[in-house]
Structures are given as structure tokens and as C-alpha cells.
Design a protein around this motif. Sequence first.
Motif, PDB file in Angstrom:
ATOM      1  N   ILE A  17       0.731  -1.160   0.108  1.00 50.41           N
ATOM      2  CA  ILE A  17       0.029   0.091   0.014  1.00 50.41           C
ATOM      3  C   ILE A  17       0.945   1.215   0.084  1.00 50.41           C
ATOM      4  O   ILE A  17       0.474   2.325  -0.839  1.00 50.41           O
ATOM      5  CB  ILE A  17      -0.887   0.165   1.167  1.00 50.41           C
ATOM      6  N   PRO A  18       1.832   1.365   0.729  1.00 51.55           N
ATOM      7  CA  PRO A  18       2.809   2.733   0.866  1.00 51.55           C
ATOM      8  C   PRO A  18       3.079   3.108  -0.627  1.00 51.55           C
ATOM      9  O   PRO A  18       3.250   4.303  -1.146  1.00 51.55           O
ATOM     10  CB  PRO A  18       3.869   2.355   1.705  1.00 51.55           C
ATOM     11  N   SER A  19       3.462   1.856  -1.339  1.00 52.76           N
ATOM     12  CA  SER A  19       4.412   2.269  -2.767  1.00 52.76           C
ATOM     13  C   SER A  19       3.144   2.527  -3.652  1.00 52.76           C
ATOM     14  O   SER A  19       2.968   3.409  -4.535  1.00 52.76           O
ATOM     15  CB  SER A  19       5.066   0.776  -3.198  1.00 52.76           C
ATOM     16  N   LEU A  20       1.799   1.840  -3.379  1.00 52.70           N
ATOM     17  CA  LEU A  20       0.782   2.211  -4.430  1.00 52.70           C
ATOM     18  C   LEU A  20       0.216   3.542  -4.158  1.00 52.70           C
ATOM     19  O   LEU A  20      -0.255   4.240  -4.970  1.00 52.70           O
ATOM     20  CB  LEU A  20      -0.508   1.201  -3.716  1.00 52.70           C
ATOM     21  N   ILE A  21       0.452   3.996  -3.104  1.00 57.23           N
ATOM     22  CA  ILE A  21       0.093   5.419  -2.694  1.00 57.23           C
ATOM     23  C   ILE A  21       0.891   6.311  -3.536  1.00 57.23           C
ATOM     24  O   ILE A  21       0.378   7.213  -4.088  1.00 57.23           O
ATOM     25  CB  ILE A  21       0.268   5.829  -1.258  1.00 57.23           C
ATOM     26  N   MET A  22       2.394   5.929  -3.491  1.00 53.93           N
ATOM     27  CA  MET A  22       2.979   6.937  -4.433  1.00 53.93           C
ATOM     28  C   MET A  22       2.951   6.935  -5.997  1.00 53.93           C
ATOM     29  O   MET A  22       2.668   7.596  -6.903  1.00 53.93           O
ATOM     30  CB  MET A  22       4.518   6.402  -4.221  1.00 53.93           C
ATOM     31  N   ALA A  23       2.293   5.582  -6.231  1.00 52.49           N
ATOM     32  CA  ALA A  23       1.922   5.300  -7.631  1.00 52.49           C
ATOM     33  C   ALA A  23       0.724   6.107  -7.996  1.00 52.49           C
ATOM     34  O   ALA A  23       0.682   6.545  -9.091  1.00 52.49           O
ATOM     35  CB  ALA A  23       1.914   3.807  -8.166  1.00 52.49           C
ATOM     36  N   LEU A  24      -0.167   6.133  -7.040  1.00 55.11           N
ATOM     37  CA  LEU A  24      -1.444   6.947  -7.235  1.00 55.11           C
ATOM     38  C   LEU A  24      -1.281   8.403  -7.463  1.00 55.11           C
ATOM     39  O   LEU A  24      -1.936   9.118  -8.362  1.00 55.11           O
ATOM     40  CB  LEU A  24      -2.449   6.498  -6.086  1.00 55.11           C
ATOM     41  N   VAL A  25      -0.238   8.806  -6.650  1.00 55.37           N
ATOM     42  CA  VAL A  25       0.090  10.284  -7.122  1.00 55.37           C
ATOM     43  C   VAL A  25       0.752  10.554  -8.295  1.00 55.37           C
ATOM     44  O   VAL A  25       0.006  11.802  -9.198  1.00 55.37           O
ATOM     45  CB  VAL A  25       1.428  10.787  -6.210  1.00 55.37           C
ATOM     46  N   HIS A  26       1.495   9.627  -9.035  1.00 56.25           N
ATOM     47  CA  HIS A  26       1.741   9.653 -10.407  1.00 56.25           C
ATOM     48  C   HIS A  26       0.666   9.669 -11.340  1.00 56.25           C
ATOM     49  O   HIS A  26       0.463  10.379 -12.361  1.00 56.25           O
ATOM     50  CB  HIS A  26       2.774   8.645 -10.584  1.00 56.25           C
ATOM     51  N   LEU A  27      -0.393   8.741 -10.955  1.00 53.76           N
ATOM     52  CA  LEU A  27      -1.585   8.345 -11.942  1.00 53.76           C
ATOM     53  C   LEU A  27      -2.391   9.661 -12.096  1.00 53.76           C
ATOM     54  O   LEU A  27      -3.257   9.770 -13.201  1.00 53.76           O
ATOM     55  CB  LEU A  27      -2.127   6.983 -11.443  1.00 53.76           C
ATOM     56  N   THR A  28      -2.586  10.048 -10.821  1.00 54.36           N
ATOM     57  CA  THR A  28      -3.839  11.179 -10.715  1.00 54.36           C
ATOM     58  C   THR A  28      -3.473  12.699 -10.373  1.00 54.36           C
ATOM     59  O   THR A  28      -4.083  13.367 -10.760  1.00 54.36           O
ATOM     60  CB  THR A  28      -4.614  10.764  -9.548  1.00 54.36           C
ATOM     61  N   GLY A  29      -2.287  12.793  -9.976  1.00 55.44           N
ATOM     62  CA  GLY A  29      -1.705  13.942  -9.624  1.00 55.44           C
ATOM     63  C   GLY A  29      -2.299  14.366  -8.170  1.00 55.44           C
ATOM     64  O   GLY A  29      -2.196  15.783  -7.906  1.00 55.44           O
ATOM     65  N   ASP A  30      -2.880  13.634  -7.464  1.00 53.68           N
ATOM     66  CA  ASP A  30      -3.669  14.011  -6.378  1.00 53.68           C
ATOM     67  C   ASP A  30      -2.624  14.054  -5.188  1.00 53.68           C
ATOM     68  O   ASP A  30      -2.342  13.060  -4.525  1.00 53.68           O
ATOM     69  CB  ASP A  30      -4.860  13.231  -5.854  1.00 53.68           C
ATOM     70  N   THR A  31      -2.288  15.314  -4.684  1.00 52.53           N
ATOM     71  CA  THR A  31      -1.299  15.392  -3.447  1.00 52.53           C
ATOM     72  C   THR A  31      -2.193  15.072  -2.156  1.00 52.53           C
ATOM     73  O   THR A  31      -1.208  15.035  -1.200  1.00 52.53           O
ATOM     74  CB  THR A  31      -0.522  16.815  -3.701  1.00 52.53           C
ATOM     75  N   GLY A  32      -3.228  15.298  -2.204  1.00 50.80           N
ATOM     76  CA  GLY A  32      -4.077  15.051  -0.879  1.00 50.80           C
ATOM     77  C   GLY A  32      -3.787  13.732  -0.384  1.00 50.80           C
ATOM     78  O   GLY A  32      -4.112  13.426   0.823  1.00 50.80           O
ATOM     79  N   LEU A  33      -3.195  12.693  -1.086  1.00 53.45           N
ATOM     80  CA  LEU A  33      -2.949  11.561  -0.719  1.00 53.45           C
ATOM     81  C   LEU A  33      -1.947  11.487   0.271  1.00 53.45           C
ATOM     82  O   LEU A  33      -1.679  10.364   1.134  1.00 53.45           O
ATOM     83  CB  LEU A  33      -2.571  10.571  -1.993  1.00 53.45           C
ATOM     84  N   LEU A  34      -1.255  12.579   0.283  1.00 47.35           N
ATOM     85  CA  LEU A  34       0.049  12.731   1.219  1.00 47.35           C
ATOM     86  C   LEU A  34      -0.425  13.239   2.508  1.00 47.35           C
ATOM     87  O   LEU A  34       0.662  13.461   3.436  1.00 47.35           O
ATOM     88  CB  LEU A  34       1.096  13.405   0.699  1.00 47.35           C
ATOM     89  N   ALA A  35      -1.568  13.548   2.623  1.00 47.81           N
ATOM     90  CA  ALA A  35      -2.324  14.184   3.761  1.00 47.81           C
ATOM     91  C   ALA A  35      -2.381  13.311   4.956  1.00 47.81           C
ATOM     92  O   ALA A  35      -2.817  13.720   6.016  1.00 47.81           O
ATOM     93  CB  ALA A  35      -3.341  15.144   3.515  1.00 47.81           C
ATOM     94  N   GLY A  36      -2.695  12.069   4.351  1.00 46.77           N
ATOM     95  CA  GLY A  36      -3.326  11.191   5.456  1.00 46.77           C
ATOM     96  C   GLY A  36      -1.946  10.509   6.561  1.00 46.77           C
ATOM     97  O   GLY A  36      -0.889  10.985   6.173  1.00 46.77           O
ATOM     98  N   PRO A  37      -2.318   9.694   7.170  1.00 47.49           N
ATOM     99  CA  PRO A  37      -1.329   9.398   7.914  1.00 47.49           C
ATOM    100  C   PRO A  37      -0.103   8.528   7.368  1.00 47.49           C
ATOM    101  O   PRO A  37      -0.151   7.826   6.147  1.00 47.49           O
ATOM    102  CB  PRO A  37      -1.878   8.170   9.000  1.00 47.49           C
ATOM    103  N   ARG A  38       1.183   8.898   7.519  1.00 44.66           N
ATOM    104  CA  ARG A  38       2.114   8.279   6.778  1.00 44.66           C
ATOM    105  C   ARG A  38       2.423   6.797   7.353  1.00 44.66           C
ATOM    106  O   ARG A  38       2.413   6.637   8.758  1.00 44.66           O
ATOM    107  CB  ARG A  38       3.445   9.120   7.072  1.00 44.66           C
ATOM    108  N   PRO A  39       3.013   6.013   6.816  1.00 47.63           N
ATOM    109  CA  PRO A  39       3.361   4.583   7.090  1.00 47.63           C
ATOM    110  C   PRO A  39       4.640   4.969   8.247  1.00 47.63           C
ATOM    111  O   PRO A  39       5.349   5.958   8.246  1.00 47.63           O
ATOM    112  CB  PRO A  39       4.191   4.039   5.669  1.00 47.63           C
ATOM    113  N   VAL A  40       4.628   3.801   8.819  1.00 52.08           N
ATOM    114  CA  VAL A  40       5.699   3.846   9.965  1.00 52.08           C
ATOM    115  C   VAL A  40       6.657   2.608   9.562  1.00 52.08           C
ATOM    116  O   VAL A  40       6.406   1.779   8.895  1.00 52.08           O
ATOM    117  CB  VAL A  40       5.167   3.530  11.304  1.00 52.08           C
TER     118      VAL A  40
END
Length: 657
Positions: A17-40
Motif C-alpha cells: 500500500i505505501p508504494s501504491l499510494i506513491m503510484a497513485l500520485v503519479h497516476l492522478t496528480g492528487d497530492t492530497g494522498l500525502l495528507a493522511g497518516p504516514r506509514p511507519v
Amino acid sequence: MATDRVTIESALEEAHIPSLIMALVHLTGDTGLLAGPRPVYDFWGDGQGGLAADRQAAIRAAAADAIGAHLAGEPLPAQPDEALVRRMMDFIAGADIPAHYAPFLMEELGLAQDDARRPDWSDPALAAAARRIHVLIIGAGMSGLLAAIRLKQAGVAVTVVEKNCDVGGVWLENTYPGCRVDTPNHLYGYSFESDHLWPQHYSTQPVLLDYFRQCVDKYDLRSRIRFGTEVVGARWDEENACWRVQVRARDGTSDGTSDGTSDTITATAVISAVGQLNRPRLPAIEGRDSFAGLSFHSAQWRHDAALGGKRIGVIGAGASAFQFVPEIAPDAGHLTVFQRSAPWMGPTDNYHDVVGAGMKWLLEHVPFYGKWYRFWLFWLMTDGVYEAVKRDPEWRAGDGSLSQINQELAALLVEKLREQVGGDEALLARIVPAYAFGGKRSLRDNGVWVKTLRRANVDLVTTPIRCITPQGVVTEDGVEHALDVLIYATGFHASSFLSPMRIVGRGGVDLHEHWGGDARAYLGMTAPGFPNFFMLYGPNTNIVVNGSIIFFSECSVRYVIGCLKLLAHSGAAALEVRADVHDAFNARVDAANTMMSWGQAGVSSWYKNASGRVSQNWPFPLVDYWRATLAPETGDFVLSAPAPAPAGAMAGAMAGA
């Protein structure tokens, strides 16, 4: 390429999932994905960075939409700029990455270009100079092949001499049951040759060997490799500023070629890529040669041996035994493991797991997902555990630990072992190491080792060995352990760098005599008095807890290519490191190693040579080696002007080679 929703959703069940979130930023341009809780950093978790189940489900749903749209033809938005990539790196790392790591990690991530370390000798003057250089590489293992690929890309003539009949080095020679890599496979591979189809997270020896064979074929290297040929020695020819390398065929003749034309190769430069773990070591135990049964070293496995029902003894409980003992124990009549010291083991639940079809699909089809997954693995293994194996001068616990974090990590590892022994406190006492975590090589733990030691037909013996007899092994308590087969899992002559070759440099100085059993080199690669001679995986370039040896080799090869480029650009005939630069570097290395777990007094391991000095390990953060090897500093070297040579001398020498 259209793919149905069911296929996408099925694949996403296996997503990191952490890698998938990064790929989603590339796919959608949605930087709001980085606003949620960060992986630990979830060393003990499920590998998903501790992200909540509902958060994971939401990411999968969003990814299904975005991936489906992309595969249906929707174009990618503008790619993240450097500032946004830095935010993404901090997010997936679960920490604010220090600024001095940024260029290092940006290069490894490789978003801007697939191969940032590829040499560029396109300048016409450099290209012409490259054609006058001939490099001999000793060894066609991982590092030797890497050097050959890079030299070919630079347009430099290269000859590889390999003692075996095929490429692969350790992955060709070590064929014992269960042999596998202990670095995650999606990280253990050349950065420019990622394989999305690894069958397991930690693949086996045949798979790794096939990977390197494929690389050889892709880069058309076989015609440049002399198989079945070993280097006897090399001597620097001061008058002509070149190396004369004596070779011989493995059958014992002096002729190392197929057509009998020459037994000496002339080269501008020599790169040794023979590795550290290539000469099996047998222990100096009284009576070793008297054993009447079958005996062999794990690196020279006897596949013709029928082990079923036999009484088998294994001397050693390190990395090799850890892999092959669980494989042979079920069929053995009885198996006895003679352990000198217990290894630390890091929990790795997926150590024997296959990579699911869904994960392979994501790596192959989702833009940037594979790059971020590799980056995540890289960050976890870079310097995350470095501080845990470093001594705190103020720490006074009295239990052998080096610091608070070292003590806490060890306690957690012991608890993991306690869960596996099923209440057998006597076994637990024998498998908990008596030295601080990091003092010796730690192993991957998915419970198989302890499960094997608990088998009814397996004994773990920790009493020291007194001698070997024709019937078996006698321990110091006087007990004779009767055996039919004796397997040595006793490692290699790691500190005997470059042996048995004889390397003679400027002024007739023999490198082994110069070292006196204490090998040293600048950045692990070059020594004063030995012009145009380089070592890969040389002294003090082994890594213990932070990084992949392939990454280290890529750094080293880039530096060596840089030295050759400096040679070509300057027009000099020879380049050798200054003695004061070499000595100052080694003084820093020695001082730093005394602060590390593996450098503590009383800890015996293959990291130390006969004099007790740590001659193997790099004691600094990985980023320091990356920075030091970006390019050679001209001031670190002495450049020698070329001497006039007879017309056609080098061309003739190269033709003979």
C-alpha cells in the motif's frame, strides 16, 4: 491496453500500500494522498507500514479506478517536480529524510532516468582515448559482470578472465540445498536491470544464476569472457606502463586460451572482481583428515551423496547451515549441528514465500509502482538499523549491549525466539547470542530454523569440539558423536584478499607482502604503488546491516570508471592513489570500526583478520560511500606521464590478448 476490473482488484489485494499510494500520485496528480497518516517503520508488522485497514481499502478502491483509466488510455498528468518527490519520499519513509540523503535517494529512485550511473564517454576525444584502453577483469561474478557492462558502455576494450565454466561467481559455485539470497530480491539486482518477475521474495540460487546469465546475454558479454582460465599473477611493467597478467587453464597448463596463442595478457588496467567469499575454509581441528565417512564443505556440495537415513554432522551454524540444515533434516537418520556461537536472527515472515501473481502484475503494469517499491525496500535497508549497531560511549548497561536501542532491539529479537521454542528454555539459552546485535552476520528468521532444531532427529551441540576421529566428532565433554557424513559450514578465507594470485606493483613490491596479512585499500579499491589496479568488494567494503552489496558494487564500479576516465582525459599513462590519502582514509575506517558492534573486543568473526583488525566492513552510513565514490578527486592521485612506446606495441599486445 484494457484490463477488466476483476483482474485489477484481484491484483490490488497483493499490493504494497505505501508504494501504491506513491503510484497513485503519479497516476492522478492528487497530492492530497500525502495528507493522511504516514506509514511507519513496522519491523514487526505486516509490511504495510501500520496503515489502518480502512485506509488500505480506500487506497485500493482509488487505485482500481486510476489504473483502469490509465490502461484504457487516459494520459498521465504532469509528473511530480523535485519538491513534490521529496515530500513523497518523506511520506513513504515515514520520516523526514535528512537533506544530505536527498541526492543519494533521488538517484536510487530513478524517476528522471532509468540508469543514472551509466558512463558517458560520448565526447569525441574521450571516445578516441577509450579505444586506446584495454581493461582486464578477473572474475565473472556479480561485480565483474557489472564492470564489464559499464566498460562496454563507455567504449573501452575489456577482457574478462573467469576460472569457472560459466558466469555467476558465488551463485554458480554454491549449490547446496536451500541456497538463496538474503536481501529482498526486488532490491538484489542491478538498478538498471530490474526484474518484475522474481518468483520469490528471496529467490533461490538457480534463479539468481539465471538472472546473471540473462544479463550476460543481453549485453553480449560472452565473447569477451575467457572461461576455464585463472589468473596466476600480474606484474606492473613500469617501462611500458601496463600490466602483464599471467593466466593458465584450469587443467593446470599455462595456456589460458582456446587456441594456444598466449599465456600472458597485456592490459592498461586490471580490475579484480574475485570477491571475498570464494575460497572455502576448513577449520583447524585435530584429526580432521582422519574421518572415515564422507566429508565436504557446503560450498562444494556433493550432490551424489545419499544422505537419507544417515547420521549427519554439520560443523557451523551460520548463514549456509541456516539454509541447508532445514532442507536435509527431514530425510536424515539423525542430524547433529555443532554450533560455536548462535546467530542473531531478524524476523522475515516471507523469507520462503513466492511472489503472488497479483504483485507481479502490479510491478509490470502500474507506472512507477515498481520504482517506489524498490525505493521502500532500499530505505528500510539503507541506514535504518545503522544506529542500532553503533556503540554509545556513555552507555553503561553491563550486559554487553552497545546502546539503549541496541539493547531494546536485542530484547525484541529474543522474544521472537522465545515464541518459537515452545517453552523449551534450555534450547532458548543455546540459541540466544552471547554478543551484541550486529557483532556477526544476522540471518533471516521465519521460524524454520528453530522448528528444525526442535525435531526429534536433530541435536544442537554447543560444547566445543575437541577433535575429529574416524568415527565422528568428539566434544570437550568427552562425548563422541558417531557420524556417517560430516559437512563443514565453516565459511571462507574472507581476509585473504586476492589469494592465491600474486600481484606485483611498482618497484617489484608484492601486494601480499606489502599487506602482511592486513589488507587495506583506499575506498576499498586501490593501493599506493599499484597503478591502474582496482579491487571490487575489496578491504572494508562489506556491509552488515545497511544496504545491498549490489548497490555497493555499483558505486565502486562508477568510481573505477571515473578513474579510467580521468586517465583518458588527462592523457596520463598511469594513476595511483597517494599514500597519505590512503593512510588517512584507513585511519578513519579503523577508528570508526571500533565504535561498531562487529569491532568490539571479544567478538570473533570473519569480519576480522588474523591480527584482530576489522578488514571487511564499511563502518559509516551508506550515503557516505555513495558520496565518496561519485567521482575521483584528481588531487587524491599521482598521474604519470606516458612513456614513448614502440609503434603498434599495445595493438599487438591487445591482439595477443
